[in-house]
Each structure stands twice: as structure tokens, then as C-alpha cells.
Design a protein around this motif. Structure first.
Motif, PDB file in Angstrom:
ATOM      1  N   PRO A 281       0.804  -1.230   0.000  1.00 44.20           N
ATOM      2  CA  PRO A 281       0.000   0.000   0.000  1.00 44.20           C
ATOM      3  C   PRO A 281       0.835   1.276   0.000  1.00 44.20           C
ATOM      4  O   PRO A 281       0.393   2.305  -0.526  1.00 44.20           O
ATOM      5  N   ILE A 282       2.035   1.214   0.584  1.00 47.53           N
ATOM      6  CA  ILE A 282       2.912   2.387   0.596  1.00 47.53           C
ATOM      7  C   ILE A 282       3.686   2.501  -0.710  1.00 47.53           C
ATOM      8  O   ILE A 282       3.751   3.569  -1.325  1.00 47.53           O
ATOM      9  N   THR A 283       4.280   1.400  -1.156  1.00 54.56           N
ATOM     10  CA  THR A 283       5.074   1.456  -2.391  1.00 54.56           C
ATOM     11  C   THR A 283       4.198   1.698  -3.625  1.00 54.56           C
ATOM     12  O   THR A 283       4.666   2.264  -4.612  1.00 54.56           O
ATOM     13  N   ASP A 284       2.937   1.282  -3.545  1.00 54.98           N
ATOM     14  CA  ASP A 284       2.032   1.518  -4.671  1.00 54.98           C
ATOM     15  C   ASP A 284       1.769   3.005  -4.907  1.00 54.98           C
ATOM     16  O   ASP A 284       1.376   3.412  -6.009  1.00 54.98           O
ATOM     17  N   LEU A 285       1.984   3.816  -3.865  1.00 58.24           N
ATOM     18  CA  LEU A 285       1.768   5.252  -4.002  1.00 58.24           C
ATOM     19  C   LEU A 285       2.704   5.867  -5.037  1.00 58.24           C
ATOM     20  O   LEU A 285       2.367   6.887  -5.652  1.00 58.24           O
ATOM     21  N   ASN A 286       3.875   5.262  -5.212  1.00 54.75           N
ATOM     22  CA  ASN A 286       4.826   5.790  -6.184  1.00 54.75           C
ATOM     23  C   ASN A 286       4.297   5.694  -7.614  1.00 54.75           C
ATOM     24  O   ASN A 286       4.714   6.472  -8.486  1.00 54.75           O
ATOM     25  N   ARG A 287       3.392   4.752  -7.833  1.00 51.55           N
ATOM     26  CA  ARG A 287       2.803   4.584  -9.174  1.00 51.55           C
ATOM     27  C   ARG A 287       1.454   5.278  -9.313  1.00 51.55           C
ATOM     28  O   ARG A 287       0.840   5.237 -10.379  1.00 51.55           O
ATOM     29  N   ALA A 288       1.007   5.899  -8.225  1.00 51.01           N
ATOM     30  CA  ALA A 288      -0.293   6.584  -8.246  1.00 51.01           C
ATOM     31  C   ALA A 288      -0.168   7.945  -8.947  1.00 51.01           C
ATOM     32  O   ALA A 288       0.902   8.552  -8.987  1.00 51.01           O
ATOM     33  N   HIS A 289      -1.285   8.386  -9.524  1.00 49.88           N
ATOM     34  CA  HIS A 289      -1.334   9.666 -10.218  1.00 49.88           C
ATOM     35  C   HIS A 289      -2.559  10.459  -9.761  1.00 49.88           C
ATOM     36  O   HIS A 289      -3.578   9.866  -9.376  1.00 49.88           O
ATOM     37  N   VAL A 290      -2.440  11.768  -9.781  1.00 51.04           N
ATOM     38  CA  VAL A 290      -3.563  12.652  -9.494  1.00 51.04           C
ATOM     39  C   VAL A 290      -3.779  13.514 -10.739  1.00 51.04           C
ATOM     40  O   VAL A 290      -2.922  14.349 -11.072  1.00 51.04           O
ATOM     41  N   LEU A 291      -4.864  13.258 -11.432  1.00 48.29           N
ATOM     42  CA  LEU A 291      -5.145  13.956 -12.694  1.00 48.29           C
ATOM     43  C   LEU A 291      -3.985  13.805 -13.681  1.00 48.29           C
ATOM     44  O   LEU A 291      -3.612  14.748 -14.392  1.00 48.29           O
ATOM     45  N   GLY A 292      -3.400  12.626 -13.680  1.00 49.72           N
ATOM     46  CA  GLY A 292      -2.320  12.345 -14.604  1.00 49.72           C
ATOM     47  C   GLY A 292      -0.949  12.777 -14.131  1.00 49.72           C
ATOM     48  O   GLY A 292       0.055  12.539 -14.822  1.00 49.72           O
ATOM     49  N   VAL A 293      -0.869  13.396 -12.963  1.00 48.45           N
ATOM     50  CA  VAL A 293       0.411  13.871 -12.424  1.00 48.45           C
ATOM     51  C   VAL A 293       0.904  12.878 -11.374  1.00 48.45           C
ATOM     52  O   VAL A 293       0.137  12.503 -10.475  1.00 48.45           O
TER      53      VAL A 293
END
Length: 326
Positions: free
Chosen positions: A148-160
Motif C-alpha cells: 500500500p505504501i510502495t504503490d503510491l509511487n505509481r499513483a497519479h492525481v489527474l495524470g500527475v
């Protein structure tokens, strides 16, 4: 002479931008990959933790102080998160890390302002204490973080990418605080002349204390962003990163003597440092050169700050004419 000083000052104030253009040309000639848009996005993502750290360092430097413990604070708070708090949702983990790092900043600020001990000494001692506690808690093992923490590195907010969003948010808040609030103006006043600020009625000790808390808070946020990227922390995690943060701030125009600088320059300084490291990696430079380059960047930053400060003092100096009798 005065015109010459102003020209030199203008060059020193824009030295990071000139250096950045030179680096683009040099690395671009060696490798086509360096000038790719995707590579620049990676540079900004990689620079995010240092940029956040350097933003917090800017507040401390603006008051004429320094904080050498931010890297060790990152290591200790990340270790506690990995050992004791891995089961909680990541937002609560982030809040916990921020709270612990802010508390460390409060300890530093309290000792500096209440006991009058030089910030260099206080934070140097804190550096060793925090790193020692972290090594004891982790038994010098490499600590891994859950998905759940490392997945944040691949997360995007409005494509950013999330790392860019985090550092942009910290930058926006810091800019507003420094340039749009009375507290920000007080920070500059304290750094420019602490005694005059005190005589003007400003709560100098409280302002310095809060700047250390802000530096600690940014260390917690920067550390959390960093662990989402690497997924683990070991005994060398955060080691000497405080010097990169200081170099980024000073390269961006923040004075080591306090009272001058902006978080805008600080962010650019952090990106400049990561651009150098990225370029060296792309051209497959010898890894042993990296510390030498980092040392050179720090030396250049300090030299520029010293020259810039001396020239500004000359320009601001006013000749006092002696009184003559009639």
C-alpha cells in the motif's frame, strides 16, 4: 565599481540558471536520452524528496540557523513506521511520520532558542542520536514497506505522479506562508537582523522555534515520499542528504547568513542537483565520481553565497559623512 558589483551580483544571482543551461547542452550532446521529456519528468520525481527537505531547510536558513538532523529524522521516523505501524492505512502512517518529525524539530528548536546553544552543535548531536536510535530499533537491518505504501509511487492525481503532487503542494504552502503572511515577513526580519527584530517587538525565539518545527515537518513528508519510491530503508538511508538540501537552498539563492532567499530558488536548486546526478547516470559515469560532484556542488553553492553576500553588503553600505562645524 558600483556598476561592476551590480553586474557580478546579477551573474551570481542567476548562476544556477546559467549552470542549468550549460548542463543541458553538455549532457544533451553526450546522450539523446537526456533531453527526452520522460527523462525530465523522472528528474522532477527523483528531486521531490530533496526539494521538500530543502523547502523546510529554507525556513531555518532564513533565520540564520541550520539543521543537520533532517536526514537522521527521516531514517528514524521511517524505521518506526516500518517496525511498528505497517498495519495502519497509509494516510495515518503519513500523519504519524509528520508528527514524529515535527516533534524532533521542536526539540531542536527548543534547545536552540531556550538554552542558547548553537544550532550547528544541537542538530549535529541530534543527527547522531536519532541515527543511533534508528539503528538500535532496526538492529541495522534493511526494513521493507508493504505494497500500500510502495504503490503510491505509481499513483497519479489527474495524470500527475504523486511525488510531484506532494512536492508541489508543500511548495505552494511554503510560498504562501513566506510571501503572503505576517509570519513569513517576520522570518525574513529575524534573519536579516535578529536584534533589530527583537527591539521591534517580534517574538524572535518563537519564530526560530517554529522554523525548526517546519523543517522537521518537511523532513517527515520528504521521507515518506522517499520510501514510496525506494520501498525500503537501511542504515545508510538519509545519510548526508541534509547537505544536498542545504546545497539546493543555497544554490537557489538562500543565504547561509539569513534574511535572503526564496523557496522558488530552493526548488530549482534541488532540480539542478538531481539533473547533474541524472546526467552522470545516463552517460554511465563512474559511481565513485558522484560524491566528488556532490562535494563540488556544495563548494560552489557556499562560494556563490559568500560572494553574493559580500557584494550585497557593499551595495547596501552607506558612507557616513563627518559633521563639520560652521
Amino acid at each position: 565599481m558600483k556598476t561592476g558589483n551590480r553586474l557580478v551580483l546579477l551573474l551570481l544571482q542567476n548562476a544556477p540558471y546559467v549552470l542549468f543551461v550549460v548542463l543541458l547542452i553538455l549532457f544533451g550532446l553526450v546522450s539523446d536520452r537526456f533531453l527526452a521529456v520522460a527523462n525530465f519528468r523522472n528528474i522532477v520525481i527523483q528531486a521531490a524528496p530533496i526539494a521538500i527537505l530543502a523547502i523546510g531547510m529554507t525556513f531555518v536558513l532564513l533565520t540564520g540557523q541550520i539543521d543537520l538532523s533532517v536526514g537522521a529524522s527521516m531514517y528514524l521516523t521511517a524505521s518506526i513506521l516500518a517496525i511498528y505501524l505497517t498495519g495502519i492505512p497509509w494516510p495515518l502512517g503519513l500523519i504519524a511520520v509528520m508528527a514524529m518529525a515535527a516533534a524532533i524539530g521542536a526539540v531542536n528548536g527548543g534547545v536552540v532558542t531556550r538554552l542558547g546553544v548553537a544550532s550547528f552543535i544541537v542538530t549535529l548531536a541530534t543527527l547522531f542520536i536519532l541515527r543511533g536510535i534508528a539503528m538500535w530499533l532496526s538492529n541495522t537491518r534493511t526494513l521493507m514497506f508493504p505494497d500500500p505504501i510502495t504503490d503510491l509511487n505509481r499513483a497519479h492525481v489527474l495524470g500527475v505522479p504523486s511525488a510531484i503532487v506532494a512536492f508541489a503542494a508543500v511548495f505552494a504552502v511554503a510560498w504562501l506562508v513566506l510571501h503572503q503572511t505576517p509570519f513569513g515577513r517576520q522570518v525574513y526580519a529575524v534573519g536579516g537582523d535578529p536584534e533589530a527584530a527583537r527591539k521591534a517587538g517580534l517574538p524572535v525565539r518563537r519564530i526560530v522555534f517554529l522554523c525548526f518545527v517546519i523543517a522537521g515537518l518537511c523532513a517527515g513528508i520528504g521521507g515518506f515520499v522517499s520510501i514510496t519510491q525506494i520501498g525500503a530503508v537501511g542504515p545508510k538511508y538519509g545519510d548526508q542528504i541534509e547537505f544536498s538540501a542545504i546545497a539546493a537552498a543555497v544554490l537557489g539563492g538562500v543565504s547561509l547568513f539569513g534574511g535572503r532567499g526564496s523557496v522558488v530558488g530552493t526548488v530549482f536548486g534541488a532540480i539542478l542537483i538531481k539533473t547533474v546526478q541524472n546526467g552522470l547516470n545516463i552517460i554511465n559515469a563512474d559511481p565513485y565520481i558522484y560524491p566528488l560532484v556532490t562535494a563540488a556542488i556544495i563548494f560552489i553553492a557556499v562560494a556563490i553565497d559568500g560572494l553574493r553576500t559580500r557584494i550585497i553588503e557593499k551595495l547596501e553600505r552607506r558612507t557616513i559623512r563627518p559633521l563639520t562645524g560652521e
